[in-house]
Scaffold this motif. Structure first.
Motif, short mmCIF file in Angstrom:
data_model
loop_
_atom_site.label_atom_id
_atom_site.label_comp_id
_atom_site.label_asym_id
_atom_site.label_seq_id
_atom_site.Cartn_x
_atom_site.Cartn_y
_atom_site.Cartn_z
N LYS A 252 -3.65 -1.32 -7.47
CA LYS A 252 -4.81 -0.65 -8.05
C LYS A 252 -4.54 0.81 -8.43
O LYS A 252 -5.45 1.53 -8.82
CB LYS A 252 -6.00 -0.71 -7.08
CG LYS A 252 -6.52 -2.13 -6.86
CD LYS A 252 -7.68 -2.14 -5.89
CE LYS A 252 -8.19 -3.57 -5.66
NZ LYS A 252 -9.29 -3.62 -4.67
N THR A 253 -3.28 1.25 -8.29
CA THR A 253 -2.97 2.64 -8.64
C THR A 253 -1.95 2.66 -9.78
O THR A 253 -1.55 1.63 -10.30
CB THR A 253 -2.43 3.40 -7.41
OG1 THR A 253 -2.36 4.79 -7.73
CG2 THR A 253 -1.05 2.92 -6.99
N THR B 288 -4.70 6.91 0.92
CA THR B 288 -3.97 5.63 0.90
C THR B 288 -4.56 4.77 -0.20
O THR B 288 -5.78 4.64 -0.33
CB THR B 288 -4.10 4.91 2.25
OG1 THR B 288 -3.54 5.73 3.28
CG2 THR B 288 -3.37 3.57 2.23
N VAL B 289 -3.66 4.19 -1.02
CA VAL B 289 -4.11 3.38 -2.16
C VAL B 289 -3.40 2.04 -2.16
O VAL B 289 -2.28 1.90 -1.66
CB VAL B 289 -3.85 4.11 -3.50
CG1 VAL B 289 -4.73 5.34 -3.63
CG2 VAL B 289 -2.38 4.48 -3.64
N SER B 290 -4.06 1.04 -2.72
CA SER B 290 -3.44 -0.26 -2.94
C SER B 290 -2.50 -0.15 -4.13
O SER B 290 -2.88 0.39 -5.17
CB SER B 290 -4.51 -1.32 -3.21
OG SER B 290 -3.93 -2.51 -3.70
N ARG C 219 0.84 -1.19 0.00
CA ARG C 219 0.00 0.00 0.00
C ARG C 219 0.88 1.25 0.00
O ARG C 219 2.05 1.20 0.39
CB ARG C 219 -0.92 0.04 1.24
CG ARG C 219 -2.07 -0.95 1.20
CD ARG C 219 -3.03 -0.71 2.36
NE ARG C 219 -2.41 -0.95 3.66
CZ ARG C 219 -2.85 -0.42 4.80
NH1 ARG C 219 -3.89 0.39 4.81
NH2 ARG C 219 -2.24 -0.72 5.94
N GLU D 71 -1.64 8.69 -11.08
CA GLU D 71 -2.48 8.98 -9.91
C GLU D 71 -1.63 9.41 -8.72
O GLU D 71 -1.99 10.36 -8.01
CB GLU D 71 -3.31 7.75 -9.54
CG GLU D 71 -4.23 8.00 -8.33
CD GLU D 71 -5.00 6.77 -7.88
OE1 GLU D 71 -6.02 6.93 -7.19
OE2 GLU D 71 -4.58 5.64 -8.22
N THR E 168 0.69 5.42 1.13
CA THR E 168 0.01 6.58 1.69
C THR E 168 0.74 7.84 1.22
O THR E 168 1.96 7.94 1.36
CB THR E 168 -0.01 6.54 3.22
OG1 THR E 168 -0.93 5.52 3.64
CG2 THR E 168 -0.45 7.87 3.82
#
Length: 495
Positions: free
Chosen positions: A228-229, A223-225, A211, A233, A213
Motif C-alpha cells: 500500500k506504499t 509503519t506501512v504495508s 511491512r 512515500e 517501519t
C-alpha cells in the motif's frame, strides 16, 4: 491470523549527550518479513542491539510470543530464539561449516568428546534442506560471501531461532546470489519464522517485505504495508521531503566541448564515442557488463586502449593512467571505494590528501599547515561527518566514506570529474547530499560524467544521457527525451 512473535514497546536508549532511541514501538509476526528502514543514525542498529542483548534500554519492554522477556545479554537473546546475522560475516574461517553451525553446542560422544560424525551428518542435513550444494566438512574460508551468509542463516535455524534479523544481507552479493537469498527467505517464511530485514535498497523491500517501519532521528516515523506504499512515500518518511525534491538539477547554460572521445576500443569496449560540455552533467546508463566503466578506464589509460582518440580542450591527448589524466584536469572516482578508492585503515585526512601530496610535501619537508588547510577545506566542503580528520575511514558510514572519496579527487582541482556509481551503498540522506555536491560543482563549471545503474538517479540529475550495450554506445538522449522505457530499449540493444 499470524501469531505476534515480537513486540518492542516504548523503547528508550540514551548515550552521553544524545537520545539514540525515543519511545520506539516495533512488532513482528510469524512468517513475516518486516523491514527496518532509515538513514544512517536513524536508530535501526541501536534498536536491533537492544533486541540482541548488546545494549540494554533504559525504558520500555520486550514481549516474545505474549510473554514479557528480559534480554540482558547475547546469550539471553539466543536462548529466547533471536538470531542476528550481521552485515560483517561472524563465522570462523579456519573451521568447517559444521563446526561453525554447532559452535558452543557440539554433539558429544558418551565419553564427552565431540561427535564429529553426528555433527557433520546433522549439518549436512540442514544444508541440504535449504537446497545448498555444499559439503559440510568444507572450511568456511573456501566459501564465497554469499555461501557464508547462507551458512549464517542455517546456523540460526539450527539453533531454533524464531526471529532472524538480517542486516544489509545483499550488500556483497551478485544479482544471482540475491535471488538465492530471497528463495531462502521464502522458505523461512513458510516455516513461520519472523524476519527483520534491514536494507537501504528500496527495490528489495518491495520484492521481499510485508511491512516497512521507517525510523528517523531515533524515533519511529510510521509503519506501512508494502503493497500500500510507494518509493516516494518512503523517502518522504525517511528524510522529510518528496522524491521531486530529492534530485537537484539546476537549468543553466552549458559551455563548449571540454572532452571528446572518438571510437574508443579496449578489452570490453567495442566502440565508444561521446562528448562532454563545460558545466554539463552527462549520464552513462546501461546494464551490468555494458562497458560503461571500462570505456572510462580505457579512455584514461587505466585499462589498455586498443583504438580511438581522446581530446581534452580540443587538443589530442594520450593518457596512460591516473597521473596523466590529472595533468589534463581529469579525475575518476572509482565504483568500488573499498578496493580501489580508499585506504580504510588510515584516517580521513590521509585519504583526502592522497592525490595532492605534492602540494605540501617537498623532498623530506612536510608543510603541516598547508596539509591541514586542504583537509579542513574538503571536510567542510563535503560535509563529512567524523569525530575528527584523524578518525579511521573504515569506521565511517558508507555515505561519509563516499564523500571522503569524492573529496580526495576534488582536492586535485579537476575540470572533468568522472563519477562511477557515486551513490552505491549509501543511504537516502547521504545520496541527497551527494546530489547537491554534484549540482553545485556543475554550477561552478566542473564537467561531470555520471555512471549509474539507478535510472531515476540518471534521469533526475543529468543534462544528457548516453546509453551503452555490449561494449557500444547505442543511444544519446537530451533531457527532454528522458524516459526509463527509452533508456531500457537502448540498453537492451534496441534502436
Amino acid at each position: 491470523m499470524a501469531e505476534l512473535l515480537l513486540q518492542m514497546k516504548n523503547i528508550h536508549k540514551k548515550f552521553p549527550g544524545v537520545y539514540a532511541l525515543k519511545n520506539v514501538d516495533f512488532d513482528l509476526k510469524s512468517g513475516e518479513v518486516h523491514a527496518l528502514l532509515g538513514e544512517n543514525g536513524a536508530g535501526k542498529s541501536t534498536l536491533i542491539k537492544v533486541l540482541g542483548g548488546i545494549y540494554r534500554a533504559e525504558e520500555g519492554k520486550i514481549v516474545i510470543q505474549g510473554k514479557e522477556t528480559l534480554i540482558n545479554s547475547v546469550a539471553d537473546a539466543r536462548e529466547t530464539g533471536i538470531s542476528i546475522i550481521h552485515q560483517e560475516i561472524m563465522l570462523v574461517p579456519n573451521m568447517t561449516i559444521a563446526e561453525n553451525i554447532f559452535m558452543g553446542r557440539e554433539p558429544t560422544t558418551r565419553l564427552g568428546g565431540v561427535n564429529y560424525r553426528r555433527m557433520n551428518t546433522e549439518a549436512q542435513a540442514l544444508i541440504d534442506g535449504f537446497g545448498m550444494n555444499i559439503d559440510a566438512s568444507r572450511k568456511v574460508a573456501t566459501l564465497s560471501i554469499a555461501q557464508q551468509q547462507m551458512v549464517e542463516i542455517v546456523k540460526a535455524i539450527s539453533a531454533k531461532a524464531k526471529i532472524v534479523v538480517m542486516d544489509e544481507p545483499t550488500s556483497s552479493l551478485t544479482d544471482t546470489e540475491v535471488e538465492h537469498l530471497f528463495a531462502l527467505i521464502k522458505q523461512l517464511k513458510a516455516q513461520n519464522i519472523g524476519i527483520i530485514y534491514i536494507s537501504h535498497k528500496l527495490e528489495e523491500l518491495f520484492r521481499i517485505c510485508d511491512r516497512i517501519t521507517v525510523m528517523r532521528d531515533g524515533e519511529r516515523v510510521g509503519t506501512v504495508s508494502t503493497e500500500k506504499t510507494n518509493r516516494n512515500e518512503l523517502i518522504k518518511m525517511m528524510v522529510g521531503r518528496t522524491l521531486d525534491e530529492y534530485y537537484i538539477h539546476t537549468e543553466r547554460p552549458l559551455g563548449d566541448r571540454v572532452l571528446e572521445a572518438k571510437h574508443i576500443r579496449g578489452k570490453s569496449v567495442k566502440d565508444g564515442s561521446f562528448f562532454l560540455r563545460k558545466g554539463e552533467i552527462l549520464g552513462f546508463a546501461g546494464l551490468i557488463g555494458s562497458g560503461r566503466s571500462e570505456l572510462m578506464k580505457s579512455m584514461i589509460g587505466i585499462e589498455k586502449r586498443t583504438g580511438g582518440e581522446v581530446y581534452v580542450g580540443g587538443k589530442p591527448v594520450m593518457l596512460n593512467g591516473i597521473s596523466d589524466a590529472l595533468k589534463v584536469g581529469v579525475a575518476l572516482v572509482p565504483e568500488d571505494r573499498k578496493k580501489e578508492g580508499l585506504v580504510l585503515n588510515n584516517s580521513v585526512g590521509f585519504n583526502l590528501t592522497l592525490a595532492v601530496l605534492g602540494e605540501f610535501i617537498r623532498g623530506i619537508h612536510v608543510d603541516r599547515s598547508k596539509e591541514e588547510k586542504i583537509i579542513d577545506q574538503y571536510v567542510d566542503a563535503m560535509s563529512i561527518k567524523a569525530s575528527s580528520s584523524r578518525q579511521r575511514v573504515g569506521n565511517l558510514s558508507g555515505g561519509n566514506q563516499q564523500k571522503v572519496l569524492i573529496g580526495k579527487w576534488l582536492a586535485s582541482h579537476p575540470q572533468i570529474l568522472i563519477l562511477d556509481e557515486p551513490t552505491r551503498g549509501v543511504d537516502v540522506g547521504a545520496k541527497a547530499e551527494i546530489y547537491a555536491i554534484i549540482n553545485a560543482l556543475s554550477e561552478q563549471g566542473v564537467s561531470i560524467i555520471m555512471i549509474s545503474s539507478e535510472l531515476p538517479e540518471i534521469i533526475g540529475m543529468c543534462d544528457r544521457i548516453y546509453v551503452m550495450s555490449g561494449g557500444r554506445v547505442t543511444g544519446e538522449l537530451n533531457r527532454g527525451a528522458f524516459s526509463q522505457e527509452t533508456i531500457m530499449n537502448y540498453a537492451t540493444g534496441g534502436k
